[in-house]
Scaffold this motif. Sequence first.
Motif, mmCIF file in Angstrom:
data_model
loop_
_atom_site.group_PDB
_atom_site.id
_atom_site.type_symbol
_atom_site.label_atom_id
_atom_site.label_comp_id
_atom_site.label_asym_id
_atom_site.label_seq_id
_atom_site.Cartn_x
_atom_site.Cartn_y
_atom_site.Cartn_z
ATOM 1 N N GLU A 219 23.163 -6.225 -8.337
ATOM 2 C CA GLU A 219 23.161 -5.674 -6.982
ATOM 3 C C GLU A 219 22.565 -4.266 -6.972
ATOM 4 O OE1 GLU A 219 23.970 -7.386 -4.272
ATOM 5 O OE2 GLU A 219 24.315 -9.112 -5.594
ATOM 6 N N VAL A 220 22.915 -3.474 -7.997
ATOM 7 C CA VAL A 220 22.383 -2.108 -8.080
ATOM 8 C C VAL A 220 20.898 -2.133 -8.425
ATOM 9 C CG1 VAL A 220 22.616 0.131 -9.232
ATOM 10 C CG2 VAL A 220 24.647 -1.251 -8.796
ATOM 11 N N GLN A 221 20.525 -3.017 -9.321
ATOM 12 C CA GLN A 221 19.132 -3.064 -9.751
ATOM 13 C C GLN A 221 18.196 -3.563 -8.645
ATOM 14 O OE1 GLN A 221 19.326 -5.245 -13.503
ATOM 15 N NE2 GLN A 221 19.231 -3.284 -14.600
ATOM 16 N N LYS A 222 18.725 -4.352 -7.717
ATOM 17 C CA LYS A 222 17.910 -4.757 -6.567
ATOM 18 C C LYS A 222 17.487 -3.533 -5.761
ATOM 19 C CE LYS A 222 20.019 -9.312 -5.752
ATOM 20 N NZ LYS A 222 20.902 -10.068 -4.813
ATOM 21 N N VAL A 223 18.430 -2.612 -5.573
ATOM 22 C CA VAL A 223 18.124 -1.398 -4.815
ATOM 23 C C VAL A 223 17.205 -0.483 -5.621
ATOM 24 C CG1 VAL A 223 19.125 0.589 -3.620
ATOM 25 C CG2 VAL A 223 20.355 -1.582 -3.660
ATOM 26 N N LEU A 224 17.471 -0.346 -6.902
ATOM 27 C CA LEU A 224 16.623 0.492 -7.751
ATOM 28 C C LEU A 224 15.191 -0.046 -7.816
ATOM 29 C CD1 LEU A 224 18.949 1.422 -10.750
ATOM 30 C CD2 LEU A 224 17.814 3.015 -9.203
ATOM 31 N N ALA A 225 15.049 -1.361 -7.789
ATOM 32 C CA ALA A 225 13.718 -1.957 -7.861
ATOM 33 C C ALA A 225 12.881 -1.627 -6.621
ATOM 34 C CB ALA A 225 13.829 -3.469 -8.024
ATOM 35 N N ARG A 226 13.533 -1.360 -5.499
ATOM 36 C CA ARG A 226 12.812 -1.008 -4.273
ATOM 37 C C ARG A 226 12.548 0.485 -4.165
ATOM 38 N NH1 ARG A 226 16.716 -4.589 -1.859
ATOM 39 N NH2 ARG A 226 17.722 -2.814 -0.860
ATOM 40 N N SER A 227 13.080 1.256 -5.106
ATOM 41 C CA SER A 227 12.902 2.705 -5.076
ATOM 42 C C SER A 227 11.635 3.100 -5.822
ATOM 43 C CB SER A 227 14.116 3.404 -5.718
ATOM 44 O OG SER A 227 13.874 4.783 -5.877
ATOM 45 N N ALA A 228 10.844 3.945 -5.191
ATOM 46 C CA ALA A 228 9.618 4.440 -5.833
ATOM 47 C C ALA A 228 9.840 5.796 -6.486
ATOM 48 C CB ALA A 228 8.501 4.545 -4.808
ATOM 49 N N TYR A 229 11.075 6.300 -6.434
ATOM 50 C CA TYR A 229 11.329 7.646 -6.951
ATOM 51 C C TYR A 229 11.116 7.734 -8.451
ATOM 52 C CZ TYR A 229 13.434 12.230 -7.453
ATOM 53 O OH TYR A 229 13.630 13.555 -7.742
ATOM 54 N N SER A 230 11.414 6.663 -9.171
ATOM 55 C CA SER A 230 11.295 6.693 -10.629
ATOM 56 C C SER A 230 9.882 6.395 -11.109
ATOM 57 C CB SER A 230 12.261 5.679 -11.256
ATOM 58 O OG SER A 230 11.961 4.372 -10.810
ATOM 59 N N HIS A 231 8.957 6.143 -10.191
ATOM 60 C CA HIS A 231 7.592 5.816 -10.560
ATOM 61 C C HIS A 231 6.736 7.076 -10.574
ATOM 62 C CE1 HIS A 231 7.872 1.266 -9.545
ATOM 63 N NE2 HIS A 231 9.065 1.764 -9.791
ATOM 64 N N VAL A 232 5.956 7.237 -11.596
ATOM 65 C CA VAL A 232 5.081 8.403 -11.734
ATOM 66 C C VAL A 232 3.634 7.946 -11.643
ATOM 67 C CG1 VAL A 232 4.381 10.311 -13.216
ATOM 68 C CG2 VAL A 232 6.774 9.582 -13.189
ATOM 69 N N ASP A 233 2.902 8.508 -10.698
ATOM 70 C CA ASP A 233 1.485 8.191 -10.539
ATOM 71 C C ASP A 233 0.684 9.094 -11.475
ATOM 72 O OD1 ASP A 233 -1.103 7.683 -9.785
ATOM 73 O OD2 ASP A 233 -0.666 7.648 -7.632
ATOM 74 N N LEU A 234 0.164 8.529 -12.551
ATOM 75 C CA LEU A 234 -0.539 9.338 -13.538
ATOM 76 C C LEU A 234 -1.816 9.936 -12.971
ATOM 77 C CD1 LEU A 234 -0.108 7.132 -16.737
ATOM 78 C CD2 LEU A 234 1.243 9.101 -16.004
ATOM 79 N N LEU A 237 -0.499 13.094 -11.543
ATOM 80 C CA LEU A 237 0.064 13.965 -12.573
ATOM 81 C C LEU A 237 -1.023 14.710 -13.334
ATOM 82 C CD1 LEU A 237 2.761 14.780 -13.894
ATOM 83 C CD2 LEU A 237 2.407 12.948 -15.537
ATOM 84 N N PHE A 238 -2.122 14.018 -13.644
ATOM 85 C CA PHE A 238 -3.199 14.627 -14.416
ATOM 86 C C PHE A 238 -4.431 14.912 -13.564
ATOM 87 C CE2 PHE A 238 -0.772 12.023 -17.476
ATOM 88 C CZ PHE A 238 -0.373 13.030 -18.344
ATOM 89 N N ALA A 239 -4.241 15.057 -12.258
ATOM 90 C CA ALA A 239 -5.380 15.267 -11.365
ATOM 91 C C ALA A 239 -6.128 16.554 -11.690
ATOM 92 C CB ALA A 239 -4.913 15.288 -9.912
ATOM 93 N N ASN A 240 -5.379 17.602 -12.079
ATOM 94 C CA ASN A 240 -6.028 18.886 -12.362
ATOM 95 C C ASN A 240 -6.779 18.892 -13.690
ATOM 96 O OD1 ASN A 240 -5.005 19.953 -9.993
ATOM 97 N ND2 ASN A 240 -3.124 20.652 -10.979
ATOM 98 N N LEU A 241 -6.564 17.868 -14.508
ATOM 99 C CA LEU A 241 -7.218 17.818 -15.810
ATOM 100 C C LEU A 241 -8.504 17.003 -15.787
ATOM 101 C CD1 LEU A 241 -4.095 17.241 -18.092
ATOM 102 C CD2 LEU A 241 -5.165 19.403 -17.466
ATOM 103 N N LEU A 242 -8.733 16.306 -14.677
ATOM 104 C CA LEU A 242 -9.922 15.468 -14.597
ATOM 105 C C LEU A 242 -11.176 16.320 -14.433
ATOM 106 C CD1 LEU A 242 -8.611 12.609 -12.267
ATOM 107 C CD2 LEU A 242 -8.811 12.583 -14.757
ATOM 108 N N VAL A 243 -12.228 15.923 -15.075
ATOM 109 C CA VAL A 243 -13.498 16.626 -14.965
ATOM 110 C C VAL A 243 -14.213 16.155 -13.697
ATOM 111 C CG1 VAL A 243 -15.733 17.072 -16.049
ATOM 112 C CG2 VAL A 243 -13.657 16.819 -17.462
#
Length: 246
Positions: A219-234, A237-243
């Motif tokens: 039941e808890v994991q169903k809610v966690l699976a719909r959460s985008a908070y734990s997802h990191v968009d690389l 995250l590394f946008a400033n390092l791109l040439v």
Amino acid sequence: MCLETNNNVRFKPSDRLRHVRTITDRGLDPSMYRSGRQYTQDDGDHGGESVGCELPPQERFRGCAPFKYTCPVPECGTSVVVDAPFRQSSGGRPEPFLLKCPNPKCPAPPLHHLVALSNSLTRQLRAHLKSYYDGWLLCEDPGCTNRCRRTPLLFVRGFPVCNVCGKGVLLREYTESQLYKQLCFLDYILDFQKACATLKDDRIRDDELRRSYAVLRAEVQKVLARSAYSHVDLRVLFANLLVKKY
């Protein structure tokens, strides 16, 4: 304006707050990036503490609401508070909270009433989600009692200015960080296999206990699976390092 850490890494105030939140939610020590309720704060001497220190569950989930339910056995009706996968028994040995009711006179274990417990858990999950989506805002100034749900149009450094005192900024009363930490706490309470592995408990082989914990944890994991908070968009995250190509 930029802020500087002990390692001479420079962050903007908004970046600094985001890094503190990310570190805290992963259960790490955020002392390297000290943060308060204010959106700016001077950094001081951190005593050489490392960000890589894993916090114990008592520290990581401090302030989280425990799982509460009323024993569904008609002859019992005991109010039960669960803040860990195992509780200390009268004999001193930790025992799974689904194995025995705290009331010694209760005739049935909680795992025989999973439907009632699952309903209680679902109601609590919905209450936490409602607290977040209600969107209440509080003024950061302790002397101001403003509490509202309407976001003012005037912003400073990415934060809405209080429309009552005009001095402080408005912050969420229940943030996405608090919601995610609360969900992770409930997931921790119901992670039977990890608790057995930590305590080296041989009841990990008990199929009925494993299935019972798994039903509630799902039941808890169903809610966690719909959460985008734990997802990191690389890409971000590394946008400033791109040439950049010109």
